[in-house]
Design a protein around this motif. Structure first.
Motif, short mmCIF file in Angstrom:
data_model
loop_
_atom_site.label_atom_id
_atom_site.label_comp_id
_atom_site.label_asym_id
_atom_site.label_seq_id
_atom_site.Cartn_x
_atom_site.Cartn_y
_atom_site.Cartn_z
N VAL A 77 0.83 -1.21 0.00
CA VAL A 77 0.00 0.00 0.00
C VAL A 77 0.87 1.25 0.00
O VAL A 77 0.60 2.21 -0.74
CB VAL A 77 -0.97 -0.01 1.20
CG1 VAL A 77 -1.64 1.34 1.38
CG2 VAL A 77 -2.02 -1.10 1.02
N GLN B 162 1.08 4.37 -4.24
CA GLN B 162 0.21 5.52 -3.96
C GLN B 162 -0.15 6.30 -5.22
O GLN B 162 -0.83 7.31 -5.14
CB GLN B 162 0.89 6.44 -2.95
CG GLN B 162 1.03 5.84 -1.57
CD GLN B 162 -0.31 5.59 -0.91
OE1 GLN B 162 -1.20 6.43 -0.95
NE2 GLN B 162 -0.47 4.41 -0.33
N MET C 52 -8.03 6.95 -7.64
CA MET C 52 -7.68 6.45 -6.30
C MET C 52 -6.32 5.79 -6.40
O MET C 52 -5.87 5.44 -7.48
CB MET C 52 -8.75 5.46 -5.81
CG MET C 52 -8.88 4.21 -6.65
SD MET C 52 -10.22 3.15 -6.16
CE MET C 52 -11.56 3.86 -7.05
N VAL D 183 -5.73 0.42 -3.87
CA VAL D 183 -7.13 0.22 -3.48
C VAL D 183 -7.83 -0.79 -4.38
O VAL D 183 -8.41 -1.77 -3.88
CB VAL D 183 -7.88 1.57 -3.42
CG1 VAL D 183 -9.37 1.37 -3.19
CG2 VAL D 183 -7.29 2.46 -2.33
N PRO D 184 -7.82 -0.62 -5.72
CA PRO D 184 -8.50 -1.64 -6.53
C PRO D 184 -7.82 -3.01 -6.50
O PRO D 184 -8.49 -4.04 -6.58
CB PRO D 184 -8.50 -1.06 -7.95
CG PRO D 184 -7.54 0.05 -7.95
CD PRO D 184 -7.38 0.51 -6.55
N LEU E 180 -6.22 -4.36 -3.85
CA LEU E 180 -6.62 -5.01 -2.60
C LEU E 180 -8.10 -5.36 -2.61
O LEU E 180 -8.50 -6.39 -2.06
CB LEU E 180 -6.27 -4.12 -1.41
CG LEU E 180 -4.78 -3.99 -1.12
CD1 LEU E 180 -4.54 -3.01 0.03
CD2 LEU E 180 -4.17 -5.32 -0.82
N ALA E 181 -8.93 -4.53 -3.25
CA ALA E 181 -10.36 -4.86 -3.37
C ALA E 181 -10.54 -6.14 -4.18
O ALA E 181 -11.35 -7.01 -3.80
CB ALA E 181 -11.12 -3.70 -4.01
#
Length: 87
Positions: A24, A28, A43, A47-48, A50-51
């Motif tokens: 993470v 960034q 974003m 984020v995508p 890990l989603a």
């Protein structure tokens, strides 16, 4: 032996958490995903990713359980068919 297992599991969880945190922090950069004309807001790339990981971790076991139930149903049906044909 039980304490060794707990310690190993704890170390594995800590290592996994450290890897996720490192991922993470290193990812960034802002990205905007586009799918079928729909554009998601910008974003961090983590984020995508890990989603997708979390969704995969949820869907995988559900599909596995469905496959097991379907296999058991087929075995029961074939056993029932064999019993009917031999009787």
């Amino acid at each position: 032996m039980r304490n060794l297992k707990r310690t190993l599991v704890g170390l594995f969880v800590l290592l996994l958490a450290a890897v996720v945190l490192f991922f993470v922090l290193e990812n960034q950069q802002a990205v905007s995903l586009v799918m079928f004309g729909w554009s998601a807001p910008a974003m961090p790339v983590a984020v995508p990713v890990l989603a997708a990981l979390i969704i995969g971790l949820a869907v995988g076991p559900l599909l596995g359980a469905y496959g097991l139930m379907r296999g058991k149903r087929k075995v029961r049906a074939s056993a029932r068919q064999a019993a009917l044909s031999s009787g």
